[in-house]
Design a protein around this motif. Structure first.
Motif, short mmCIF file in Angstrom:
data_model
loop_
_atom_site.label_atom_id
_atom_site.label_comp_id
_atom_site.label_asym_id
_atom_site.label_seq_id
_atom_site.Cartn_x
_atom_site.Cartn_y
_atom_site.Cartn_z
N ILE B 162 -3.25 0.73 -2.00
CA ILE B 162 -2.58 -0.35 -2.73
C ILE B 162 -1.15 -0.51 -2.24
CG2 ILE B 162 -1.76 -1.04 -5.02
CD1 ILE B 162 -4.27 0.25 -6.15
N THR B 163 -0.50 0.61 -1.95
CA THR B 163 0.87 0.51 -1.44
C THR B 163 0.90 -0.31 -0.16
OG1 THR B 163 1.10 2.76 -2.25
CG2 THR B 163 2.92 1.88 -0.96
N VAL B 164 -0.07 -0.03 0.72
CA VAL B 164 -0.12 -0.76 1.99
C VAL B 164 -0.41 -2.24 1.72
CG1 VAL B 164 -1.38 -1.03 4.15
CG2 VAL B 164 -0.83 1.26 3.28
N LEU B 165 -1.42 -2.50 0.83
CA LEU B 165 -1.83 -3.89 0.54
C LEU B 165 -0.66 -4.70 -0.01
CD1 LEU B 165 -4.09 -6.03 0.16
CD2 LEU B 165 -4.42 -5.10 -2.11
N LEU B 166 0.02 -4.13 -1.02
CA LEU B 166 1.13 -4.87 -1.62
C LEU B 166 2.26 -5.04 -0.62
CD1 LEU B 166 1.28 -3.43 -5.26
CD2 LEU B 166 0.29 -5.57 -4.47
N GLY B 167 2.47 -4.03 0.20
CA GLY B 167 3.52 -4.12 1.23
C GLY B 167 3.22 -5.25 2.19
N GLU B 168 1.95 -5.36 2.60
CA GLU B 168 1.58 -6.44 3.54
C GLU B 168 1.81 -7.81 2.92
OE1 GLU B 168 -2.45 -5.68 4.43
OE2 GLU B 168 -2.01 -4.28 6.07
N LEU B 169 1.59 -7.88 1.60
CA LEU B 169 1.74 -9.18 0.93
C LEU B 169 3.20 -9.55 0.74
CD1 LEU B 169 -1.07 -8.75 -1.73
CD2 LEU B 169 -1.02 -10.47 0.06
N GLY B 170 4.09 -8.61 1.00
CA GLY B 170 5.51 -8.93 0.90
C GLY B 170 6.14 -8.48 -0.40
N ALA B 171 5.49 -7.54 -1.10
CA ALA B 171 6.06 -7.07 -2.36
C ALA B 171 7.14 -6.04 -2.10
CB ALA B 171 4.97 -6.47 -3.22
N TYR B 172 8.04 -5.93 -3.03
CA TYR B 172 9.03 -4.85 -2.95
C TYR B 172 9.04 -4.12 -4.28
CZ TYR B 172 11.96 -8.33 -5.25
OH TYR B 172 12.44 -9.26 -6.11
N LYS B 173 9.80 -3.00 -4.32
CA LYS B 173 9.81 -2.15 -5.51
C LYS B 173 8.38 -1.80 -5.93
CE LYS B 173 12.99 -2.13 -8.77
NZ LYS B 173 13.71 -2.63 -9.96
N ILE B 174 7.59 -1.33 -4.94
CA ILE B 174 6.21 -0.93 -5.25
C ILE B 174 6.29 0.44 -5.93
CG2 ILE B 174 3.94 -0.45 -4.29
CD1 ILE B 174 4.85 -2.28 -1.91
N GLU B 175 5.96 0.48 -7.22
CA GLU B 175 6.17 1.69 -8.00
C GLU B 175 4.96 1.98 -8.87
OE1 GLU B 175 10.98 1.45 -8.79
OE2 GLU B 175 9.56 0.83 -10.33
N GLU B 176 4.85 3.26 -9.24
CA GLU B 176 3.85 3.61 -10.23
C GLU B 176 4.48 3.56 -11.61
OE1 GLU B 176 3.16 7.23 -8.34
OE2 GLU B 176 1.14 6.73 -7.71
N VAL B 177 3.70 3.14 -12.57
CA VAL B 177 4.20 3.09 -13.95
C VAL B 177 3.45 4.12 -14.77
CG1 VAL B 177 4.37 1.70 -16.04
CG2 VAL B 177 4.89 0.69 -13.83
N TYR B 178 4.21 4.96 -15.47
CA TYR B 178 3.60 5.99 -16.31
C TYR B 178 3.87 5.63 -17.76
CZ TYR B 178 3.21 8.70 -12.07
OH TYR B 178 2.89 9.11 -10.83
N TYR B 179 3.04 6.15 -18.62
CA TYR B 179 3.31 5.90 -20.03
C TYR B 179 3.12 7.18 -20.82
CZ TYR B 179 -1.77 5.56 -20.74
OH TYR B 179 -3.11 5.79 -20.78
#
Lengths: 396, 379
Positions: B162-179
């Motif tokens: 997913i990190t790679v996919l979102l990076g390819e799409l041009g996303a930034y601040k790719i982070e995991e969210v915990y709760y």
């Protein structure tokens, strides 16, 4: 999604020959019926003429209204097929031919034209300042002059834009449309009063203008919807028209079906509830004898069937359903005009014969031929319009 | 971090076109448990996310139709069955007049019930917790960014991919969210005393303020008290009428409902000749006559019509009703006496209805027959 790189993919193509053929066949059959009918029974023929005259006003003037509405509202979704609506508005040119038979039979149709009867009648004498032949004729000329004038300047600017790409023409048209609107409202109301309501000169209904307006807009939307879906399926329109455009057309049709029902029912309810003899007799004439079946049929055909047919979201995007419903609504509007006008001619019961079948063909033939003549060898989209690209990219 | 649970992988975008493309790509890859967050509704998102059409429309249809049915049956029951009134010369079941009400109730039921269905069924109200709340991601997408969040529940979830996919799409601040599991699982009871108390305080404050402002500051009654109506009340003077009487007398010649004028006033002979008893001596009629006789007649005439008054001489005793004269009188003649009175006997027309008078006469005949029976009665 790389919609920013979209190009406008459009090339001018020949209109389908079938369109011309079917229009011609309809027109010729209709014309024969009209000519024969005029010699057999001139009064009945004139009444039928009035029915399709009002129907054609709905097509022509309603289309012109939709064009003006797009300019005023700054709508973009309808820009890719605004030209289609403009072509339909050209029906306005043909209308003067249809008023002629009505005008020559005015004494057989309009009771208030008999001066000696009016003098005996207190109510009609009171109305004679408005309902007299001189003023009636002036109004006919005035209405057609206003409509054709606005048609000419609105479409001239629109067409000029195709070659000059001048954006200020859009702004000019917005102003012209704004001026057109009050003229439209008043002339449409007065036309419906003159040519339909005054058939029963004692009767009056203050909601009548908007009743005719609701049917008018519905009809104009229906012809545009049909032609847009039909031509788009043939690939004659710009690439990129999609479900969102269809849905908008379908939703507008659905909205105006409800609007018509709302207005029609309001008119009935107020008269039913007040129960005043000078108002109720108009409805009594339409619920006596076989007319009651026409009245019930009108409710089913003009409201119930299209309401159910266009209720769900998928049906508003389904091309087949849209085409069918568009034609259905055109027939429903014809029935509506028949219901408004014909009871004055045949008071004993609904009269339906070969003339009532033939005249609508004349109307449909006229619309198709006018469209074909105006659209032939022309661009079917406003290629120079600044809103065109946004219109193609339109998404719900 | 130990007690925290992984919720999703998020990424931010700058333009609506990018987020549409991202939603399309992510759904094309086969992800199903993901969501998109934008500051405003982005057109075409449903299609890009491959969302099925909302089921909410069915709730609207069902509730709308039930509203139609409720209004129709309610109106029918009220104006045809329970309290039929002729209004404006219309039939009891005046469907055109019902339609506006049916329409309004349909719209009301459909809209209110649809909103409530959305809140309680789709949004799981009163639950108001979501793992993405109070995260930096949510702060960004609720102001000017477009975000996508792919949940860890998704069967295809793979951090690296997913990190790679979102990076390819041009996303930034790719982070995991915990709760925090405790926070999400915390029960939110709608009947919590604090919440109810707050509501109560709010109700008292708003209504109190409104009452104080309208009544004490502006001297306006909160609504028109029922006693203060713009109408004329009986026993009141009113300048509307020339004689200033609020209570009007009926027009001359008015006949009250259920009342027939008596045409033989002062003409006992005509009454005797023309009036006939309309009632048959049935058990019910005799019972009615007995009851009325005992109430109104017996104080003077006695229970058996023998003229034995129960008034101990305070009032002159009437003659017996068993005399030959009385037995020969027709029913109409006796009726005349009841209506008009005779000698010291007053009129009883206001105490007894027409039917009651005739029934009483039937009972008097029975009493007479008890002392002077006919031959046929003895057989």
């Amino acid at each position: 999604m790389n919609s920013t790189e979209h190009r406008i993919e459009y090339e001018r193509k020949e209109l389908p020959a079938g369109l011309f053929k079917i229009g011609l066949v309809f027109f010729i059959i209709g014309l024969i019926v009209a000519v024969v009918g005029y010699f057999v029974d001139p009064t009945r023929s004139a009444f039928n003429n009035l029915i399709i005259l009002m129907f054609l006003i709905s097509v022509g003037l309603g289309s012109l209204f939709l064009v003006a509405l797009e300019y005023i509202g700054g709508a973009v979704w309808s820009t890719p097929f605004r030209r289609i609506t403009e072509f339909f508005a050209a029906v306005l040119f043909i209308l003067p031919f249809f008023i002629i038979p009505v005008y020559f039979n005015i004494h057989d149709m309009f009771h208030w034209t008999h001066v000696e009867e009016v003098l005996k009648d207190k109510i009609l004498s009171g109305k004679s300042a408005y309902l007299n032949e001189g003023f009636f004729t002036i109004r006919i000329v005035l209405f057609f002059a206003i409509w054709i004038f606005f048609y000419l300047i609105l479409t001239r600017n629109s067409k000029k834009q195709d070659t000059t790409l001048d954006q200020s023409l859009t702004k000019k048209n917005i102003k012209i449309s704004a001026i057109f609107m009050p003229f439209f409202g008043i002339t449409l109301t007065l036309a419906s009063i003159d040519w339909i309501m005054s058939l029963e000169p004692h009767w009056f209904s203050t909601i009548f203008g908007i009743y005719y307006f609701s049917g008018t807009i519905l009809t104009a939307l229906a012809v545009t919807t049909f032609m847009v879906v039909y031509l788009n399926e043939k690939g004659l329109l710009v690439k990129g028209l999609k479900r969102d455009h269809y849905y908008s057309l379908g939703a507008l049709l659905f909205a105006f079906i409800n609007f018509w029902a709302y207005i029609a029912f309001s008119q009935f309810l107020l008269i039913y509830y007040a129960n005043l003899p000078e108002e109720t007799y108009w409805f009594i004439a339409r619920t006596e004898g076989s007319w009651v079946f026409v009245t019930i049929l009108l409710g089913v055909v003009h409201f119930l069937v299209p309401y159910i047919g266009l209720l769900s979201q998928p049906s508003k995007m389904n091309p087949k359903r849209l085409k069918f419903m568009a034609v259905w609504i055109l027939c429903a509007h014809l029935l509506d005009m028949y219901w408004l006008i014909m009871p004055t001619f045949s008071k004993d019961g609904a009269a339906f014969g070969w003339m009532e079948l033939g005249y609508p063909l004349l109307a449909f033939g006229t619309i198709i031929l006018v469209f074909y003549y105006f659209a032939k060898n022309k661009d079917l989209i406003p290629v120079g319009d600044p809103k065109l690209k946004r219109g193609i990219d339109f998404r719900l | 971090m130990d007690e925290k649970v992984l919720y999703s992988m998020t990424g931010l975008f700058d333009t609506p076109d990018q987020i549409i493309e991202a939603a399309e790509k992510v759904s094309d890859k086969g992800y199903t448990k993901f969501d998109v967050h934008t500051p405003y509704p982005v057109h075409g998102m449903d299609g890009a996310m491959k969302l099925p059409p909302s089921k909410l429309g069915y709730a609207a249809l069902v509730f709308g139709l039930s509203g139609t049915l409720t209004a129709l049956t309610l109106m029918y029951w009220m104006s045809v069955i329970d309290y039929p009134n002729i209004i404006g010369g219309k039939p009891f079941f005046a469907l055109p007049a019902f339609i506006p009400i049916i329409f309004e109730v349909t719209v009301l039921a459909a809209s209110v019930a649809t909103v409530l269905t959305m809140l309680f069924v789709f949004f799981k109200f009163p639950n108001n917790v979501h793992p993405l709340h109070d995260t930096d991601y949510m702060k960004a997408v609720s102001s000017d960014k477009y975000g996508i969040s792919i949940q860890s529940e998704d069967p295809l979830y793979d951090e690296a991919e997913i990190t790679v996919l979102l990076g390819e799409l041009g996303a930034y601040k790719i982070e995991e969210v915990y709760y925090d599991n405790d926070e999400v699982l915390e029960k939110h009871n709608i009947f919590e005393p604090k919440f109810i108390g707050l509501l109560l305080v709010l109700v008292i404050l708003t209504s109190g303020t409104a009452y104080f402002v309208l009544n004490k500051l502006m001297f306006l009654p909160p609504f028109n008290w029922m006693a203060n109506q713009g109408k004329v009340i009986p026993q009141e003077n009113h300048t509307l009428f020339a004689d200033t009487k609020g209570m009007r007398t009926p027009v001359q010649g008015t006949v009250a409902r259920g009342y027939l004028p008596y045409p033989y006033s002062g003409q006992p002979e005509l009454a005797a000749a023309n009036l006939a008893n309309p009632l048959l001596p049935t058990e019910e009629n005799l019972a009615l006559g007995k009851s009325k006789f005992n109430t109104f007649c017996s104080p003077c005439h006695g229970y058996f019509a023998e003229g034995d008054s129960r008034l101990n001489g305070k009032f002159p005793n009437p003659p017996s009703l068993h005399s030959a004269k009385l037995r020969e009188w027709t029913d109409g003649r006796i009726y005349h006496v009841i209506v008009e009175g005779q000698n010291v006997m007053p009129s009883y027309s206001s105490q007894m209805t027409r039917e009651e008078r005739w029934a009483t006469i039937l009972y008097i005949r029975t009493l007479q027959r008890s002392l002077n029976a006919k031959e046929s009665d003895l057989q």
